[in-house]
Design a protein around this motif. Structure first.
Motif, PDB file in Angstrom:
ATOM      1  N   GLU A 128      -6.144  31.638 -31.270  1.00  0.00           N
ATOM      2  CA  GLU A 128      -6.031  30.205 -31.502  1.00  0.00           C
ATOM      3  C   GLU A 128      -4.997  29.602 -30.550  1.00  0.00           C
ATOM      4  N   ASP A 183      -1.867  27.805 -29.210  1.00  0.00           N
ATOM      5  CA  ASP A 183      -0.504  27.684 -29.728  1.00  0.00           C
ATOM      6  C   ASP A 183       0.013  26.271 -29.445  1.00  0.00           C
ATOM      7  N   GLU A 184      -0.547  25.313 -30.174  1.00  0.00           N
ATOM      8  CA  GLU A 184      -0.153  23.923 -29.977  1.00  0.00           C
ATOM      9  C   GLU A 184       0.219  23.286 -31.306  1.00  0.00           C
ATOM     10  N   ALA A 185       1.249  22.463 -31.268  1.00  0.00           N
ATOM     11  CA  ALA A 185       1.652  21.749 -32.485  1.00  0.00           C
ATOM     12  C   ALA A 185       0.661  20.627 -32.756  1.00  0.00           C
ATOM     13  N   GLU A 186       0.309  20.476 -34.007  1.00  0.00           N
ATOM     14  CA  GLU A 186      -0.632  19.427 -34.401  1.00  0.00           C
ATOM     15  C   GLU A 186       0.109  18.319 -35.120  1.00  0.00           C
ATOM     16  N   GLU A 187      -0.064  17.067 -34.651  1.00  0.00           N
ATOM     17  CA  GLU A 187       0.595  15.926 -35.286  1.00  0.00           C
ATOM     18  C   GLU A 187      -0.161  15.513 -36.519  1.00  0.00           C
ATOM     19  N   VAL A 188       0.561  15.411 -37.609  1.00  0.00           N
ATOM     20  CA  VAL A 188      -0.047  14.985 -38.868  1.00  0.00           C
ATOM     21  C   VAL A 188       0.404  13.559 -39.152  1.00  0.00           C
ATOM     22  N   THR A 214      -1.057  33.344 -34.332  1.00  0.00           N
ATOM     23  CA  THR A 214      -2.156  32.604 -33.716  1.00  0.00           C
ATOM     24  C   THR A 214      -2.524  33.156 -32.355  1.00  0.00           C
TER      25      THR A 214
END
Length: 447
Positions: free
Chosen positions: A10, A12-17, A5
C-alpha cells in the motif's frame, strides 16, 4: 495481521480526513475572559452620592496626565449639594432647547422662522448670530462646571485645580462614572461671557468638553468583564423607525448605508421590537432608532418613552422587563443569551438625565448587555438628527472607527463645516471602544 503498509504494497501516504463541527455552541462568538477592546482612559472622574447630604469626587488616570499625590488620592467632598447640581444640569439642557427654538428678531423670510429647527447647516446664517448663541451656551456650560467644583475646602481646591488643568488639554479619553446624571459634553472650560466675545482669540466651539475629548458616561449596571467578538464577515444591524419620519431628508440615506454595509433588519412597530427583545438571542451588532420620544407623567413622577409607528410606549422599565430573565439566566446558569449591540437612539430626550426614581432608557440597554448607547439630551430637530446619524454611522460602520472617536470627529465636523453645536448634545453611555469587526481574524485592539 500485518500492519506494515510497505509490506502489503500500500502507498505510504497520509490521508487527509475532513472534519466538521455539526454544532456551534459558541454561536460564532468567542467569549473572552478579559476586555482587550477597552483601552485605558487617561482620566476617570468618579462622583458618588452615598446620601443627599454628601457627594464625593475622586480622580484617577494616566500618571503622565494626572500624577497621584504622594500621600493620598485625588479625593474631596463637594460643597454643592446633589439637588442643586441636578437643577443646574436641567437648566443647562433647557438652555440648549432654547437654542433650537431661537427666533431672530428681524424676520426676512420663511427661513428665519426658528431657523435652527429646519437647518442642519448653519454656516449660511450670520456668523455674529451663531457665534453669540454658541458663546452663551459655552458660558452656561462653564458655569455648571464651576458650580460643581465650587468651595473653599483644601482638598476640594486641589481636586478642582487638577481637574481643570486636565480638562483644559485636548484629545483625552475620559470616563465620567457618576451617580449624578450630568450632561458632560455640554460642560466647558475657558469660556467667557458673550459680552467679551467668548474665549480670547479662540473658537467658542472648542471650549466644550465634548469637542475637546472623547467622553463616555458610566452606567448603573453590573461590571462587565467579558467582550463578544463577532466571527462574521458582515455585521448585522437593525433600524427601528416611525414611518412618519421616513420622508425626513437623509433618512433614506441612513437606511441605504446600513442596508449596503450590514445585514439589516427593519422594524416599524413597537410590538416587533418587543418581540425581538423577548428572545434570549438578539444577535445584532448595531441597533439604530429614529422615532419620537416624549416625557410621560403620573402624579409627580415623570419618565421617558419612545414610540415607533404604533402607539405602544417603550420605556426603560419595559426594556428591563423583557430582557431581565435572559440576563439573569445568563449570569446564573451561563445560558446562551446574546445581546451586545451598539445602540444609536436618535430619539428626543433619550439621553436626558433620568428623572427621580426612574432609570434612563440608555442605561437600561447597557444594563442588559449593550456595548454602548448614543442619545441626545434634548428634543432634536428631525433634519439635524438624520444628518448626525449619517455622519456618525459613516465613521462607525464604513470607516470602522471606535464609537468614541467617531463621536468626537462628528462633533468637530459639524462645528467646522456647519457651525452647528447640536452634535454636542449626543452623549455616549459606555461604548467608548465599541466598534464593528468585519474580519473574523481581526481581534479587538486598543484605539
Amino acid at each position: 495481521m500485518n500492519l506494515d503498509t510497505r509490506a502489503t504494497g500500500e502507498a505510504d501516504e497520509a490521508e487527509e480526513v475532513a472534519l466538521s463541527a455539526p454544532q456551534d455552541p459558541s454561536r460564532r462568538y468567542r467569549l473572552l475572559a478579559e476586555a482587550p477592546a477597552c483601552g485605558p482612559r487617561e482620566l476617570t472622574v468618579c462622583i458618588r452620592c452615598p446620601s443627599e447630604a454628601v457627594t464625593t469626587i475622586v480622580l484617577w488616570g494616566d500618571p503622565e496626565v494626572l500624577p497621584q499625590p504622594r500621600t493620598s488620592s485625588c479625593y474631596a467632598v463637594l460643597e454643592t449639594d446633589a439637588e442643586e447640581i441636578r437643577t443646574l444640569s436641567a437648566r443647562l439642557i433647557s438652555r440648549w432647547q432654547e437654542f433650537v427654538a431661537y427666533q431672530p428678531s428681524l424676520r426676512q423670510g420663511p427661513l428665519d422662522v426658528k431657523p435652527y429647527t429646519h437647518l442642519a447647516d448653519l454656516s449660511g446664517r450670520p456668523a455674529v448670530e451663531v457665534t453669540a448663541q454658541v458663546t452663551e451656551l459655552a458660558w452656561e456650560g462653564q458655569y455648571l462646571l464651576d458650580e460643581l467644583l465650587a468651595g473653599d475646602g483644601r482638598e476640594l481646591a486641589e481636586v478642582r485645580r487638577r481637574l481643570l488643568e486636565v480638562l483644559g488639554l485636548r484629545d483625552l479619553r475620559i470616563r465620567f462614572d457618576s451617580d449624578l446624571d450630568i450632561p458632560w459634553p455640554l460642560l466647558a472650560v475657558g469660556a467667557g461671557p458673550p459680552a467679551t466675545g467668548g474665549p480670547p482669540g479662540g473658537d467658542p466651539f472648542a471650549t466644550f468638553l465634548g469637542h475637546r475629548h472623547q467622553i463616555e458616561a458610566g452606567a448603573d449596571a453590573y461590571p462587565t468583564a467579558y467582550w463578544y467578538v463577532s466571527g462574521r464577515t458582515r455585521p448585522t444591524s437593525s433600524i427601528q423607525w416611525d414611518e412618519e419620519l421616513t420622508g425626513t431628508p437623509l433618512a433614506t440615506d441612513v437606511h441605504k448605508l446600513l442596508d449596503d454595509r450590514t445585514e439589516l433588519t427593519e422594524r416599524i412597530h413597537g410590538t416587533e421590537l418587543l418581540a425581538a427583545l423577548n428572545q434570549p438571542v438578539l444577535d445584532e451588532d448595531l441597533m439604530y432608532f429614529f422615532c419620537h420620544g416624549e416625557y410621560a407623567r403620573q402624579g409627580d413622577r415623570t419618565w421617558r418613552n419612545l414610540r415607533l409607528s404604533d402607539p405602544v410606549p417603550i420605556d426603560a422599565s419595559m426594556v428591563d422587563r423583557y430582557r431581565k430573565r435572559h440576563t439573569e439566566a445568563n449570569a446564573r446558569d451561563a445560558t446562551p443569551c446574546l445581546f451586545h449591540p451598539m445602540v444609536l437612539l436618535n430619539v428626543c430626550f433619550a439621553g436626558a438625565p433620568a428623572t427621580a426614581g426612574y432609570a434612563g432608557i440608555a442605561a437600561a440597554f447597557v444594563k442588559h448587555g449593550a456595548l454602548g448607547v448614543l442619545a441626545p439630551h434634548i428634543a432634536m430637530p428631525q433634519v439635524f438628527g438624520a444628518e448626525f446619524a449619517l455622519r456618525f454611522l459613516t465613521r462607525y460602520v464604513v470607516e470602522g472607527l471606535p464609537a468614541g472617536r467617531a463621536v468626537l470627529e462628528t462633533v468637530r465636523w459639524f462645528a467646522a463645516e456647519y457651525r452647528n453645536p447640536l452634535a454636542l448634545t449626543y452623549s455616549l453611555v459606555c461604548g467608548l471602544d465599541s466598534r464593528l469587526f468585519t474580519d473574523p481574524q481581526e481581534g479587538p485592539t486598543t484605539p
